[in-house]
Design a protein around this motif. Structure first.
Motif, PDB file in Angstrom:
ATOM      1  N   ASP A 161       0.841  -1.189   0.000  1.00 48.85           N
ATOM      2  CA  ASP A 161       0.000   0.000   0.000  1.00 48.85           C
ATOM      3  C   ASP A 161       0.879   1.243   0.000  1.00 48.85           C
ATOM      4  N   LEU A 162       0.339   2.310  -0.587  1.00 46.90           N
ATOM      5  CA  LEU A 162       1.083   3.564  -0.669  1.00 46.90           C
ATOM      6  C   LEU A 162       0.185   4.706  -0.241  1.00 46.90           C
ATOM      7  N   VAL A 163       0.714   5.610   0.585  1.00 42.96           N
ATOM      8  CA  VAL A 163      -0.015   6.810   0.984  1.00 42.96           C
ATOM      9  C   VAL A 163       0.822   8.033   0.643  1.00 42.96           C
ATOM     10  N   ILE A 164       0.126   9.141   0.451  1.00 42.79           N
ATOM     11  CA  ILE A 164       0.802  10.399   0.167  1.00 42.79           C
ATOM     12  C   ILE A 164      -0.098  11.540   0.621  1.00 42.79           C
ATOM     13  N   GLU A 165       0.495  12.551   1.227  1.00 41.73           N
ATOM     14  CA  GLU A 165      -0.230  13.774   1.567  1.00 41.73           C
ATOM     15  C   GLU A 165       0.013  14.774   0.442  1.00 41.73           C
ATOM     16  N   VAL A 166      -1.070  15.316  -0.131  1.00 41.68           N
ATOM     17  CA  VAL A 166      -0.937  16.254  -1.237  1.00 41.68           C
ATOM     18  C   VAL A 166      -1.797  17.479  -0.984  1.00 41.68           C
ATOM     19  N   ASN A 167      -1.440  18.560  -1.646  1.00 41.10           N
ATOM     20  CA  ASN A 167      -2.285  19.754  -1.625  1.00 41.10           C
ATOM     21  C   ASN A 167      -3.624  19.400  -2.276  1.00 41.10           C
ATOM     22  N   PRO A 168      -4.734  19.809  -1.686  1.00 45.24           N
ATOM     23  CA  PRO A 168      -6.042  19.444  -2.260  1.00 45.24           C
ATOM     24  C   PRO A 168      -6.232  19.898  -3.705  1.00 45.24           C
ATOM     25  N   GLY A 179      -4.889   6.385  -9.585  1.00 45.27           N
ATOM     26  CA  GLY A 179      -5.675   5.407  -8.848  1.00 45.27           C
ATOM     27  C   GLY A 179      -5.725   5.591  -7.350  1.00 45.27           C
ATOM     28  N   PHE A 180      -5.338   6.763  -6.846  1.00 50.53           N
ATOM     29  CA  PHE A 180      -5.421   7.016  -5.406  1.00 50.53           C
ATOM     30  C   PHE A 180      -6.861   7.323  -5.005  1.00 50.53           C
ATOM     31  N   GLN A 181      -7.161   7.089  -3.742  1.00 48.93           N
ATOM     32  CA  GLN A 181      -8.435   7.479  -3.151  1.00 48.93           C
ATOM     33  C   GLN A 181      -8.166   8.339  -1.932  1.00 48.93           C
ATOM     34  N   GLN A 182      -9.001   9.349  -1.738  1.00 46.16           N
ATOM     35  CA  GLN A 182      -8.818  10.217  -0.577  1.00 46.16           C
ATOM     36  C   GLN A 182      -9.396   9.536   0.649  1.00 46.16           C
ATOM     37  N   ILE A 183      -8.584   9.461   1.713  1.00 42.00           N
ATOM     38  CA  ILE A 183      -9.033   8.807   2.943  1.00 42.00           C
ATOM     39  C   ILE A 183      -8.913   9.728   4.144  1.00 42.00           C
ATOM     40  N   GLY A 184      -8.387  10.936   3.941  1.00 45.24           N
ATOM     41  CA  GLY A 184      -8.224  11.878   5.045  1.00 45.24           C
ATOM     42  C   GLY A 184      -8.763  13.242   4.678  1.00 45.24           C
ATOM     43  N   ASP A 185      -9.462  13.875   5.604  1.00 47.37           N
ATOM     44  CA  ASP A 185     -10.052  15.189   5.361  1.00 47.37           C
ATOM     45  C   ASP A 185      -8.983  16.271   5.245  1.00 47.37           C
ATOM     46  N   LEU A 186      -9.414  17.417   4.767  1.00 48.28           N
ATOM     47  CA  LEU A 186      -8.531  18.575   4.617  1.00 48.28           C
ATOM     48  C   LEU A 186      -8.013  19.030   5.975  1.00 48.28           C
ATOM     49  N   ARG A 187      -6.689  19.139   6.064  1.00 49.19           N
ATOM     50  CA  ARG A 187      -6.040  19.628   7.273  1.00 49.19           C
ATOM     51  C   ARG A 187      -4.833  20.469   6.877  1.00 49.19           C
ATOM     52  N   THR A 188      -4.265  21.144   7.845  1.00 48.33           N
ATOM     53  CA  THR A 188      -3.049  21.915   7.593  1.00 48.33           C
ATOM     54  C   THR A 188      -1.851  21.103   8.046  1.00 48.33           C
ATOM     55  N   CYS A 189      -0.945  20.843   7.101  1.00 48.23           N
ATOM     56  CA  CYS A 189       0.252  20.073   7.415  1.00 48.23           C
ATOM     57  C   CYS A 189       1.294  21.011   8.030  1.00 48.23           C
ATOM     58  N   PRO A 195      -2.188  23.411   3.216  1.00 46.18           N
ATOM     59  CA  PRO A 195      -3.296  22.452   3.305  1.00 46.18           C
ATOM     60  C   PRO A 195      -2.907  21.111   2.695  1.00 46.18           C
ATOM     61  N   ALA A 196      -3.499  20.038   3.230  1.00 44.94           N
ATOM     62  CA  ALA A 196      -3.181  18.698   2.743  1.00 44.94           C
ATOM     63  C   ALA A 196      -4.382  17.788   2.904  1.00 44.94           C
ATOM     64  N   VAL A 197      -4.442  16.775   2.054  1.00 43.97           N
ATOM     65  CA  VAL A 197      -5.365  15.657   2.222  1.00 43.97           C
ATOM     66  C   VAL A 197      -4.546  14.377   2.086  1.00 43.97           C
ATOM     67  N   LEU A 198      -5.013  13.310   2.708  1.00 38.28           N
ATOM     68  CA  LEU A 198      -4.304  12.037   2.666  1.00 38.28           C
ATOM     69  C   LEU A 198      -4.919  11.143   1.603  1.00 38.28           C
ATOM     70  N   LEU A 199      -4.066  10.623   0.708  1.00 39.92           N
ATOM     71  CA  LEU A 199      -4.492   9.717  -0.354  1.00 39.92           C
ATOM     72  C   LEU A 199      -3.870   8.346  -0.145  1.00 39.92           C
ATOM     73  N   HIS A 200      -4.558   7.328  -0.653  1.00 38.94           N
ATOM     74  CA  HIS A 200      -4.105   5.951  -0.482  1.00 38.94           C
ATOM     75  C   HIS A 200      -4.412   5.137  -1.741  1.00 38.94           C
ATOM     76  N   ARG A 201      -3.538   4.197  -2.042  1.00 40.70           N
ATOM     77  CA  ARG A 201      -3.836   3.199  -3.069  1.00 40.70           C
ATOM     78  C   ARG A 201      -3.099   1.909  -2.751  1.00 40.70           C
ATOM     79  N   THR A 202      -3.666   0.806  -3.213  1.00 39.16           N
ATOM     80  CA  THR A 202      -2.991  -0.482  -3.090  1.00 39.16           C
ATOM     81  C   THR A 202      -2.084  -0.659  -4.301  1.00 39.16           C
ATOM     82  N   LEU A 203      -1.081  -1.522  -4.156  1.00 40.22           N
ATOM     83  CA  LEU A 203      -0.097  -1.708  -5.218  1.00 40.22           C
ATOM     84  C   LEU A 203      -0.220  -3.044  -5.931  1.00 40.22           C
ATOM     85  N   GLY A 204      -1.193  -3.840  -5.550  1.00 35.84           N
ATOM     86  CA  GLY A 204      -1.278  -5.179  -6.125  1.00 35.84           C
ATOM     87  C   GLY A 204      -1.758  -5.233  -7.559  1.00 35.84           C
TER      88      GLY A 204
END
Length: 208
Positions: A161-168, A179-189, A195-204
């Protein structure tokens, strides 16, 4: 303005010698006669690591982001800095990290979300310190860099699995193109004061 058409990273430059049976090293200066367009590979020498750090510092300053000092050790088995050299010039870089007892940077802002994701059979990895030269506008460059990250994370880190925090502002691109999905709400890093949101995707299900 750089041109980066037909980009395809060579996995033989991405994997350490233990997976190849040969000596793994990269010269301080990339020989463009070997790869005339793009070389994507881990930064393994002092000058390569410094060049990647300088690009991150320059691009973060250009966007008005704060940048915490890079305290990663070059021989840390849970971290790798990957660079993309176009015609011998560093144009993009990112750091990939494997989950360990120290956790991941995303834990500081999204601890509950990360705790829900973790499972005994999953190996989480994280992308941080991502920077692309402002003069290099070809989206295929970012795709090539992430393909190299996927390859390294799966082959060397055993990542699932891979996660990344990116600017919204950029989250839509990562969802549509990678192919990422957002799993974290908007917050300030606090690390970059942005501002940032947390994204996630599986690698399989990645094929290359």
């Amino acid at each position: 303005m750089h041109s980066a058409s037909s980009l395809a990273p060579d996995i033989s430059r991405l994997l350490p010698a233990t997976l190849h049976g040969g000596t793994y090293s990269l010269p301080d200066e990339i020989d463009c006669t070997v790869a005339p367009e793009l070389v994507v590979a881990p930064a393994v020498t002092y000058s390569q690591i410094r060049a990647c750090s300088n690009l991150v510092r320059r691009m973060y300053a250009w966007r008005g982001y704060r940048l915490a000092p890079n305290r990663l050790l070059p021989d840390d088995p849970n971290h790798v800095t990957i660079g993309a050299w176009l015609n011998g010039e560093l144009v993009a870089t990112a750091t990939a990290s494997r989950d360990s007892s120290a956790g991941l940077l995303a834990d500081s802002l999204y601890r509950e979300e990360m705790s829900r994701l973790r499972a005994p059979a999953r190996v989480f990895c994280e992308v941080t310190r991502l920077a692309v030269d402002a003069d290099c506008h070809d989206p295929e460059l970012l795709n090539a860099l992430f393909l190299a990250i996927y390859q390294y994370v799966r082959a060397v880190f055993g990542g699932t699995d891979l996660v990344i925090e990116v600017n919204p502002r950029h989250a839509g691109y990562y969802r549509r193109s990678m192919g990422f999905q957002q799993i974290g709400d908007l917050r300030t890093c606090p690390r970059v004061n942005a501002p940032a949101v947390l994204l996630h995707r599986t690698l399989g299900n990645i094929h290359y």
